[in-house]
Design a protein around this motif. Structure first.
Motif, short mmCIF file in Angstrom:
data_model
loop_
_atom_site.label_atom_id
_atom_site.label_comp_id
_atom_site.label_asym_id
_atom_site.label_seq_id
_atom_site.Cartn_x
_atom_site.Cartn_y
_atom_site.Cartn_z
N PRO A 117 15.69 0.24 2.08
CA PRO A 117 15.19 0.26 0.70
C PRO A 117 14.07 -0.78 0.56
N LEU A 118 13.02 -0.41 -0.14
CA LEU A 118 11.90 -1.31 -0.40
C LEU A 118 12.22 -2.11 -1.65
N VAL A 119 12.35 -3.43 -1.50
CA VAL A 119 12.76 -4.29 -2.61
C VAL A 119 11.71 -5.38 -2.82
N HIS A 120 11.19 -5.47 -4.02
CA HIS A 120 10.21 -6.50 -4.38
C HIS A 120 10.99 -7.75 -4.78
N CYS A 121 11.19 -8.63 -3.81
CA CYS A 121 12.05 -9.80 -4.05
C CYS A 121 11.37 -11.11 -3.68
N LEU A 122 10.04 -11.11 -3.63
CA LEU A 122 9.32 -12.34 -3.33
C LEU A 122 9.47 -13.33 -4.48
N ALA A 123 9.68 -14.58 -4.15
CA ALA A 123 9.75 -15.64 -5.16
C ALA A 123 8.33 -16.17 -5.40
N GLY A 146 9.11 -5.81 -0.29
CA GLY A 146 7.92 -5.24 -0.91
C GLY A 146 6.94 -6.34 -1.28
N GLY A 147 5.65 -5.99 -1.32
CA GLY A 147 4.64 -6.95 -1.72
C GLY A 147 4.04 -7.74 -0.57
N LEU A 148 4.39 -7.40 0.66
CA LEU A 148 3.83 -8.08 1.83
C LEU A 148 2.99 -7.11 2.64
#
Length: 189
Positions: free
Chosen positions: A112-118, A148-150
């Motif tokens: 699963p693609l999860v946008h979890c960047l702090a 996600g986001g990388l």
């Protein structure tokens, strides 16, 4: 008490690790899925991908995790991951080298693609990650996921998954502890 998260990566110290070619972009297309994200739940019927050729190598070492061109796992790793995520989708991939007759079975790992960047995550000017920090609340309870986001393809696993794999003495996998975001309450509390 907070549990840890770990980056699961291919161990680059294994110099003769098996290397698939994806010159046709088959794996990238499958991972993109119909909605631009990987399918995570099992549909009806079997899922397999046409055989992929191996890069020519003098010596080939089968590893339990291949990171590029897409995340491929051995039967052993698939078995462990499926225990933690019974509804996860794995697609069968056969790697072949017609010249030498080598053939290896792997599983395409759809995460699963999860946008979890702090917010504390730092990037280089070219957009690649300099210092990864994950928000554990955003990561949720997924046993494994793709961040996600990388620009980079990063697979994260929970502590229990990493421990289960290490107990089985997997080959060619490295685990690196992920820095987690610290809340203000934890920082000052």
């Amino acid at each position: 008490m907070r549990k840890g998260l770990f980056i699961m990566a291919q161990d680059q110290r294994v110099v003769d690790a098996i290397r698939p070619m994806d010159s046709e972009g088959v794996l990238a297309e499958v991972l993109a899925g119909p909605k631009g994200g990987a399918l995570f739940f099992k549909p009806d019927g079997s899922q397999s991908i046409a055989p992929l050729r191996l890069m020519q190598q003098k010596r080939v070492v089968a590893v339990d995790f291949i990171q590029k061109p897409a995340p491929l796992v051995s039967d052993l790793v698939k078995e462990v991951l499926a225990k933690y995520a019974p509804r996860a989708l794995f697609r069968s991939v056969v790697l072949v080298d017609p010249g030498s007759g080598i053939q290896a079975s792997y599983w395409l790992l759809e995460r699963p693609l999860v946008h979890c960047l702090a917010g504390q995550t730092e990037f280089f000017p070219d957009g690649t990650c300099k210092s990864l920090v994950v928000d554990p609340a955003k990561a949720g309870k997924h046993p494994f996921l793709k961040i996600g986001g990388l620009r980079e393809d990063v697979t994260i696993v929970q502590l229990g998954v990493a421990e289960s794999l290490l107990r089985r003495e997997v080959a060619g996998i490295r685990f690196t502890k992920v820095q987690l975001q610290i809340s203000e309450e934890e920082r000052w509390g």
